[in-house]
Design a protein around this motif. Sequence first.
Motif, PDB file in Angstrom:
ATOM      1  N   LEU A 159       9.113  13.416  -4.671  1.00  0.00           N
ATOM      2  CA  LEU A 159       9.473  12.391  -3.715  1.00  0.00           C
ATOM      3  C   LEU A 159       8.074  12.794  -2.732  1.00  0.00           C
ATOM      4  O   LEU A 159       8.480  14.103  -2.222  1.00  0.00           O
ATOM      5  CB  LEU A 159      10.752  12.589  -3.219  1.00  0.00           C
ATOM      6  N   ALA A 160       7.376  12.032  -2.340  1.00  0.00           N
ATOM      7  CA  ALA A 160       5.938  12.444  -1.607  1.00  0.00           C
ATOM      8  C   ALA A 160       5.760  11.118  -0.645  1.00  0.00           C
ATOM      9  O   ALA A 160       6.160  10.023  -0.827  1.00  0.00           O
ATOM     10  CB  ALA A 160       5.208  12.935  -2.484  1.00  0.00           C
ATOM     11  N   LEU A 161       5.025  11.584   0.356  1.00  0.00           N
ATOM     12  CA  LEU A 161       4.644  10.661   1.376  1.00  0.00           C
ATOM     13  C   LEU A 161       3.054  10.733   1.249  1.00  0.00           C
ATOM     14  O   LEU A 161       2.373  11.700   1.304  1.00  0.00           O
ATOM     15  CB  LEU A 161       5.468  11.010   2.903  1.00  0.00           C
ATOM     16  N   GLU A 162       2.760   9.518   1.387  1.00  0.00           N
ATOM     17  CA  GLU A 162       1.154   9.323   1.609  1.00  0.00           C
ATOM     18  C   GLU A 162       0.655   8.357   2.646  1.00  0.00           C
ATOM     19  O   GLU A 162       1.427   7.324   2.657  1.00  0.00           O
ATOM     20  CB  GLU A 162       0.472   9.141   0.261  1.00  0.00           C
ATOM     21  N   LEU A 163      -0.120   8.831   3.502  1.00  0.00           N
ATOM     22  CA  LEU A 163      -0.583   8.037   4.675  1.00  0.00           C
ATOM     23  C   LEU A 163      -2.004   7.406   4.189  1.00  0.00           C
ATOM     24  O   LEU A 163      -2.759   7.949   3.428  1.00  0.00           O
ATOM     25  CB  LEU A 163      -0.917   8.683   5.736  1.00  0.00           C
ATOM     26  N   GLU A 164      -2.061   5.967   4.250  1.00  0.00           N
ATOM     27  CA  GLU A 164      -3.237   5.201   3.966  1.00  0.00           C
ATOM     28  C   GLU A 164      -4.275   5.254   5.135  1.00  0.00           C
ATOM     29  O   GLU A 164      -4.320   6.146   5.843  1.00  0.00           O
ATOM     30  CB  GLU A 164      -2.626   3.912   3.518  1.00  0.00           C
ATOM     31  N   ASP A 165      -5.373   4.290   4.963  1.00  0.00           N
ATOM     32  CA  ASP A 165      -6.392   4.134   5.534  1.00  0.00           C
ATOM     33  C   ASP A 165      -7.477   4.959   5.317  1.00  0.00           C
ATOM     34  O   ASP A 165      -8.388   5.021   6.189  1.00  0.00           O
ATOM     35  CB  ASP A 165      -5.838   4.092   7.100  1.00  0.00           C
ATOM     36  N   GLY A 166      -7.258   6.060   4.647  1.00  0.00           N
ATOM     37  CA  GLY A 166      -8.211   6.936   4.392  1.00  0.00           C
ATOM     38  C   GLY A 166      -8.826   7.851   5.372  1.00  0.00           C
ATOM     39  O   GLY A 166      -9.907   8.147   5.614  1.00  0.00           O
ATOM     40  N   ARG A 167      -7.957   8.276   6.477  1.00  0.00           N
ATOM     41  CA  ARG A 167      -8.330   8.895   7.649  1.00  0.00           C
ATOM     42  C   ARG A 167      -8.252  10.481   7.201  1.00  0.00           C
ATOM     43  O   ARG A 167      -7.561  10.917   6.506  1.00  0.00           O
ATOM     44  CB  ARG A 167      -7.318   8.478   8.689  1.00  0.00           C
ATOM     45  N   ALA A 168      -9.510  10.997   7.942  1.00  0.00           N
ATOM     46  CA  ALA A 168      -9.565  12.348   7.913  1.00  0.00           C
ATOM     47  C   ALA A 168      -8.454  13.114   8.339  1.00  0.00           C
ATOM     48  O   ALA A 168      -8.382  12.848   9.937  1.00  0.00           O
ATOM     49  CB  ALA A 168     -11.073  12.909   8.226  1.00  0.00           C
ATOM     50  N   ARG A 169      -8.092  14.108   7.838  1.00  0.00           N
ATOM     51  CA  ARG A 169      -6.891  14.712   8.340  1.00  0.00           C
ATOM     52  C   ARG A 169      -5.804  14.115   9.003  1.00  0.00           C
ATOM     53  O   ARG A 169      -4.944  14.470   9.903  1.00  0.00           O
ATOM     54  CB  ARG A 169      -7.638  15.718   9.442  1.00  0.00           C
ATOM     55  N   SER A 170      -5.414  12.782   8.658  1.00  0.00           N
ATOM     56  CA  SER A 170      -4.662  11.918   9.347  1.00  0.00           C
ATOM     57  C   SER A 170      -4.637  12.031  10.711  1.00  0.00           C
ATOM     58  O   SER A 170      -3.700  12.178  11.565  1.00  0.00           O
ATOM     59  CB  SER A 170      -3.162  12.545   8.589  1.00  0.00           C
TER      60      SER A 170
END
Length: 401
Positions: A10-21
């Motif tokens: 179970l994992a979370l992933e942030l989109e938009d390809g941002r560096a270091r979120s």
Amino acid sequence: MLPLGRVQSLALELEDGRARSTYGSGELLRGRVRLELRGALRLRALEVCARGRAAVHWLESRSVGLNTVYCYYAACQTFLHRRCRLIPDNGEVTVLPAGRHEFPFTFQLPETLATSFEGKHGSVRYWVKAKLHRPWSAVKKAKKEFTVIEPIDINTPALLAPQAGAKEKLARAWYCNRGQVSVTAKIDRKGYTPGEVIPIFAEIDNCTNRAMVPKAAIIQTQTFIARGTKKQKKSVVTSIVGDSIAAGRREVWHGRALKIPPVGPSILHCRVIQVEYSLKVCVDIPGTSKLLLELPLVIGTIPLHPFGSRTSSVSSQCSVHLDWLSAIPEQPEAPPEYSAVVSGPEPERSLAPPCPNELGSALEGPFFAYIQEFRFRPPPLYSEVDPNPPAETMRPRCMTC
């Protein structure tokens, strides 16, 4: 009856390809929850929440008689609290087959957020957490942190204003006056960004009988507030050391450069945590305490416009009024006559070249002879009638010639 499958990941992933979120205030936070199952899974709900808060805490000890009493201080301020139910809990059990599943989500960040920060007695943190609720099982969680940078534009009148100050101190040693030390310093503006160079203009007067060494440094002050009590921590970000000033001499800094290293921006709009910066010019006085002159600084995130601080500062403090344009007449007036402006033989004498006796031999030679031949004559009187009208017998020029 379906067997209880096991959750492989179970994992979370942030989109938009941002560096270091890294995100800013008012932006969209997009991501997805990745769920991988080894077999069929019965679940009740799947939700995602976005949180952000500032929290401070520290412990102080006090002596009360022969005993030691410990006081605990803690406070927090919430900036972000959003929740999204990807699979709502409607009282029924949802069955997911084995394999990989993705659930997208979107959060709108508030317009006012504090910059992410980690300090000795507190922090400002932001994170996204996913919770998987299963019947007769513990809640399975996944967490993903992200960074928020509060935009601070230094191209504002308050941050473009010059900062200056002066301070003096009487040097004493064993109840004897050793003289006076004074410091005057100035910087171009209040707001800077990391990587910029601060030019320091200062004057240090050493009226004592001992040599002294001036210094300049950028100080970061972290203030933690809880239950009406403040806890501060100061640290030196960067510093420079000037030349030694002999007794009875003056040292002048014509824009001594002090570069700002990579540091976090100022935090000014948080109730429990504040991060402030200042430029301190100090002089080590032998035999007594230091002479300190402090100028406030604000470390921003939006750099200075290419036009420069001087143009921005002047334009912010002065307003241009164009009302005088409406007073210009459409038809220009006729110029006055020459006799109405200057009359009598006096103007001809004032415009005539000076006599050689008055100027001496400096005007002798061919150049002065040329000036003597030149005479200023008054212009003709203004008239609407052309004094030299074209002749009536003049034939027009042929266009084919």
